[in-house]
Structures are given as C-alpha cells and as structure tokens.
Design a protein around this motif. Structure first.
Motif, PDB file in Angstrom:
ATOM      1  N   ASP A 239     -44.547 -21.885 -24.641  1.00  0.00           N
ATOM      2  CA  ASP A 239     -44.256 -23.127 -24.200  1.00  0.00           C
ATOM      3  C   ASP A 239     -44.847 -24.148 -25.468  1.00  0.00           C
ATOM      4  O   ASP A 239     -45.774 -24.245 -25.822  1.00  0.00           O
ATOM      5  N   ILE A 241     -45.879 -27.696 -27.073  1.00  0.00           N
ATOM      6  CA  ILE A 241     -47.029 -28.719 -26.191  1.00  0.00           C
ATOM      7  C   ILE A 241     -46.298 -30.017 -25.611  1.00  0.00           C
ATOM      8  O   ILE A 241     -47.081 -30.517 -24.764  1.00  0.00           O
ATOM      9  N   ASN A 243     -44.052 -29.781 -23.520  1.00  0.00           N
ATOM     10  CA  ASN A 243     -43.904 -29.475 -22.142  1.00  0.00           C
ATOM     11  C   ASN A 243     -45.046 -30.034 -21.105  1.00  0.00           C
ATOM     12  O   ASN A 243     -45.049 -30.422 -20.204  1.00  0.00           O
ATOM     13  N   LEU A 244     -46.364 -29.725 -21.900  1.00  0.00           N
ATOM     14  CA  LEU A 244     -47.478 -30.255 -21.275  1.00  0.00           C
ATOM     15  C   LEU A 244     -47.484 -31.865 -21.213  1.00  0.00           C
ATOM     16  O   LEU A 244     -47.864 -32.339 -20.094  1.00  0.00           O
ATOM     17  N   THR A 245     -47.173 -32.609 -22.327  1.00  0.00           N
ATOM     18  CA  THR A 245     -47.245 -33.964 -22.350  1.00  0.00           C
ATOM     19  C   THR A 245     -46.187 -34.569 -21.508  1.00  0.00           C
ATOM     20  O   THR A 245     -46.556 -35.379 -20.958  1.00  0.00           O
ATOM     21  N   SER A 255     -47.415 -28.493 -12.812  1.00  0.00           N
ATOM     22  CA  SER A 255     -46.944 -28.074 -14.182  1.00  0.00           C
ATOM     23  C   SER A 255     -47.650 -28.584 -15.359  1.00  0.00           C
ATOM     24  O   SER A 255     -47.716 -27.383 -16.276  1.00  0.00           O
ATOM     25  N   ALA A 256     -48.555 -29.647 -15.379  1.00  0.00           N
ATOM     26  CA  ALA A 256     -49.224 -29.766 -16.568  1.00  0.00           C
ATOM     27  C   ALA A 256     -50.478 -28.409 -16.464  1.00  0.00           C
ATOM     28  O   ALA A 256     -50.614 -28.185 -17.735  1.00  0.00           O
ATOM     29  N   TYR A 259     -49.082 -25.479 -18.054  1.00  0.00           N
ATOM     30  CA  TYR A 259     -48.644 -25.563 -19.516  1.00  0.00           C
ATOM     31  C   TYR A 259     -49.972 -25.577 -20.167  1.00  0.00           C
ATOM     32  O   TYR A 259     -49.879 -24.863 -21.333  1.00  0.00           O
ATOM     33  N   LEU A 260     -50.951 -25.912 -19.696  1.00  0.00           N
ATOM     34  CA  LEU A 260     -52.242 -26.042 -20.229  1.00  0.00           C
ATOM     35  C   LEU A 260     -52.771 -24.799 -20.351  1.00  0.00           C
ATOM     36  O   LEU A 260     -53.319 -24.318 -21.515  1.00  0.00           O
ATOM     37  N   ILE A 273     -54.521 -30.092 -28.653  1.00  0.00           N
ATOM     38  CA  ILE A 273     -54.097 -30.533 -27.055  1.00  0.00           C
ATOM     39  C   ILE A 273     -54.459 -32.033 -26.758  1.00  0.00           C
ATOM     40  O   ILE A 273     -53.828 -33.073 -26.399  1.00  0.00           O
ATOM     41  N   GLU A 404     -58.617 -29.822 -17.885  1.00  0.00           N
ATOM     42  CA  GLU A 404     -58.036 -29.637 -16.705  1.00  0.00           C
ATOM     43  C   GLU A 404     -58.638 -30.602 -15.863  1.00  0.00           C
ATOM     44  O   GLU A 404     -58.064 -31.461 -15.081  1.00  0.00           O
TER      45      GLU A 404
END
Length: 429
Positions: A239, A241, A243-245, A255-256, A259-260, A273, A404
């Motif tokens: 993935d 990065i 996708n996380l943001t 989802s966050a 991806y984290l 990150i 998290e």
C-alpha cells in the motif's frame, strides 16, 4: 437502463447489446476508465460486432502513444483483403491528457481537427474505430464530436475511500467474480469473497488472477471457501502511503488503521508516516485559512461541489491568491537578498494552494476533504504531531499505538482536544 442512445456504463453493456442489432452499433466508439474493464468491454463489443470467427483477421491494434493521427486515419480507411469488416482499436490515445514522456506522440490542434473532420465525414462502411483512454475531458470538442456521432462506454470506477466509493468498488469486484466463477459453475461464499478483496484491494487484474488460481486450486469442488483463499492468496500488494492519508482525510478510521498496520508491516519508519500526516494537515490548514479569509462572504460546501463547478468558481480565486502570495515572497526575497542571487531563498511551493493549476483535481480533493475538519481540530492535531515528533526522536515507546491513537482521536465525531490538556508538558515527556 441505458441513459441515452450514445452512452452506456460498463455494467450495463451486456443488456445494451441484447437490446440492439449489430447494424445499430456506431462505427466510432470511445471506451474509457479502468484498464481491465476497458479490455473486457472491448472484447464483448468486438465479439458482438465481428462474431468470434473473424476477430483474428479483422482487428488492427495501434498504440495511441506512438502512432500518428495520419496513420490512425489511414488504417481505418484501408480496406482488408481477407474480411468484409475491419476494426481498428487505438489503445491509450492521448486525446484528453498530455503524453507521459518525451517519446510519446503529441497530437497538435491540427491533428485533432483532422480527426474531427474524418468523424464528421463518416467512416468507411463496415469499418470501426475504437478509441480507449483512462481519462476523458467532457469539455473538449473532440469528446462532444465522439458523443454526437458514436458510442461511449463508461468503464470508470470511483477511486476514493468514502463509503459510497468503496461500495461501488465492492460492487464491481462482486460482478466480476460472479462472471468469472460462472464459467466453471463455481461459487464463493461471502467470507471468502471479502477475504480475497482485503488481500488484493481494488486491483482488478490481481483480483482476477487470484480468482483463477483459486478455481484451479479447488479442482472439482464447486465452492471456494475462506480456507482456500488463505491457502492460496498472499498479500503481495504494497500500500502506498497516500492510501493511509486519503483514508485519514476522509475520516475513515477502519481503513486508516488497516493501511497504518500495512505500512508498519512493510517496514515504514514512524517518522515517514508522521511527516505525511503533518504535510496533509498543514495543507488542510492553508485551505481553511483561505476559505475563512478570502471567501468569508461566500459560504460553500466543497463536499457537495463537483469538479467542474470547483474549476469554474473556486480555482480562479485560488490562482489569484497564490499569485498574490508569490508576489509577497518575491518581494521579501528581493529585500533580504540585497540583490545578491546567492542569497535568494528557495521556492516555497508548500505555501501555495495550487502549485500546478493545470493539475487541479488533487487540489479539488483537498478542498473537499477540508469539510471533514474544523480549523480547531487541525490545530490540535498539529500540536499532537509536534509532540509525537519530539518523543520519536528522544525516547522509546510504542510508536504504532501512538499513531493509532492519533487517527482515532482526530477522526472521532466528538472533535480532537489535545493542546489545552498537555500545554504544561509539551516537549517534556
């Protein structure tokens, strides 16, 4: 149901073709969107128009990034000695977006006019021109000419992380799975489907390849289970990065966090990150300041605005704002450099809302996501990240849990409160 006679969605193509005869299909077709769906749509259309027996001899394939407009028109105009029908497909034709590298063909305005004149005069009888593209621009004259004279097959799929976008992606994967499985009369239960979807994400080629593996692995068994998925499919997708943001800015906590966890498993450093979060939050703060100071008398919900309205109503103001800011920076630069070019500061593109106005869609997405946060929430989040940055560089603790915690608190409905509670111990852990 087809919305109009010259446009059809990819998931309605089979129904559309059953409602018409082969002679009713225009000899000019534009297929755009997801490359996998574009390929499948072309196979379905060519089989319907040409029949299965003569496709090998009747189809001429050209690569849009390396073929000239003259060659395209010449190929469509040239008659075949072997079959009565001829279909020329031009893949990834750059009609709506610039070439990707210097070796790509660049169509001039004269080339586009030539194509439009060719379309207007009509293609030779029983000759078909199929154009494919990942992106389109409905404002361009060439798109309107194709829509007027030909057929447009829409294979686009929402790429965001909002619930409505994820639901659309899931529906596409489900339809795709049903079609592939029906060929072998196999089925897949919901658990297995969702497990496969989690492992591949929205990658249609990877999803179809893994489904083919599962069909071969299960042999004579007519049902694919979650045990089969776990035995055959490995998570080989890394993935990015963003996708996380993206999930973070959409306040999609589930989802966050997913991806984290994926990024930590791939070996990303926590500071990488953290800096990604910082960059996005700073950009959102710039947007909030712009909307409060520049558009204070024009309240507007960006979340409900479409892209075209944004470009017409908001982008011009953004460009003026950036130009004014650029002038201030240059004035400051000139004053402190005292005419010495060696003392000039670097360009501060991070301060501009639209560093590249020609690529306005990412700017539009940031403005849409800004509606998810208040300026106070963003300031609190920036304080949190500043403290976390200090802790990462000066002490040992569970970095993943801290990030998290940041995601959950920032994306919670109650709002993020951090600075007032920690003002006496900030940077002093």
């Amino acid at each position: 149901m087809v919305q109009n006679k010259n446009k059809v969605k990819h998931d309605n193509l089979d129904v559309f073709l059953k409602s018409v005869q082969e002679k009713d299909i225009p000899n000019l077709v534009l297929i755009y969107g997801e490359s996998y769906l574009v390929t499948q749509a072309f196979k379905t259309l060519s089989s319907f128009v040409l029949g299965k027996d003569f496709q090998k001899f009747a189809i001429e394939t050209l690569e849009g990034r390396s073929v000239s407009m003259g060659d395209i028109i010449e190929q469509v105009s040239t008659f075949s000695f072997l079959v009565s029908k001829k279909m020329v497909i031009v893949k990834n034709i750059p009609l709506f977006y610039p070439p990707q590298n210097n070796s790509d063909i660049r169509f001039s305005s004269s080339d586009i006019d030539h194509l439009m004149a060719f379309i207007e005069n009509g293609l030779p009888e029983n000759h078909y021109l199929i154009l494919t593209s990942t992106l389109i621009d409905k404002r361009k004259k060439i798109y309107k000419a194709i829509a007027d004279k030909g057929l447009i097959i829409d294979c686009s799929v929402a790429q965001g992380v909002r619930k409505v976008d994820m639901d659309e992606q899931r529906a596409v994967l489900q339809t795709m799975a049903n079609k592939i499985l029906s060929s072998s009369k196999k089925t897949m239960d919901n658990q297995a489907f969702h497990a496969l979807m989690e492992l591949t994400q929205f990658n249609l080629y990877l999803f179809s390849q893994n489904l083919e593996k599962l069909m071969a692995f299960t042999g004579k068994s007519l049902k694919i289970s979650i045990t089969d998925v776990k035995a055959v499919v490995k998570r080989d997708k890394k993935d990015p990065i963003f996708n996380l943001t993206n999930a973070f800015m959409a306040k999609d906590v589930k989802s966050a966090l997913f991806y984290l966890n994926s990024l930590f498993n791939e070996g990303f450093h926590p500071l990488q990150i953290l800096k990604s979060f910082e960059n996005q939050i700073r950009k959102l703060i710039l947007v909030k300041c712009f909307t409060q100071n520049v558009r204070q008398n024009h309240t507007m919900s960006f979340g409900k605005m479409n892209f075209n309205a944004f470009k017409m109503q908001v982008l011009p103001e953004i460009i003026l704002y950036d130009e004014h800011l650029k002038g201030m920076i240059e004035e400051h630069d000139t004053y402190f450099s005292k005419g010495d070019p060696k003392k000039k500061t670097k360009k501060l593109n991070d301060l501009f809302l639209a560093p590249n106005p020609q690529n306005a869609y990412p700017v539009f997405q940031i403005f849409k996501n800004s509606d998810n946060f208040s300026l106070k929430e963003l300031n609190q989040a920036l304080f949190f990240l500043s403290d976390l940055d200090f802790r990462l560089k000066s002490s040992t603790f569970d970095e993943k849990t801290a990030l998290e915690n940041f995601i959950i608190k920032t994306c919670s409905k109650g709002g993020f409160v951090y600075a007032p509670e920690n003002q006496n111990r900030r940077h002093h852990f």
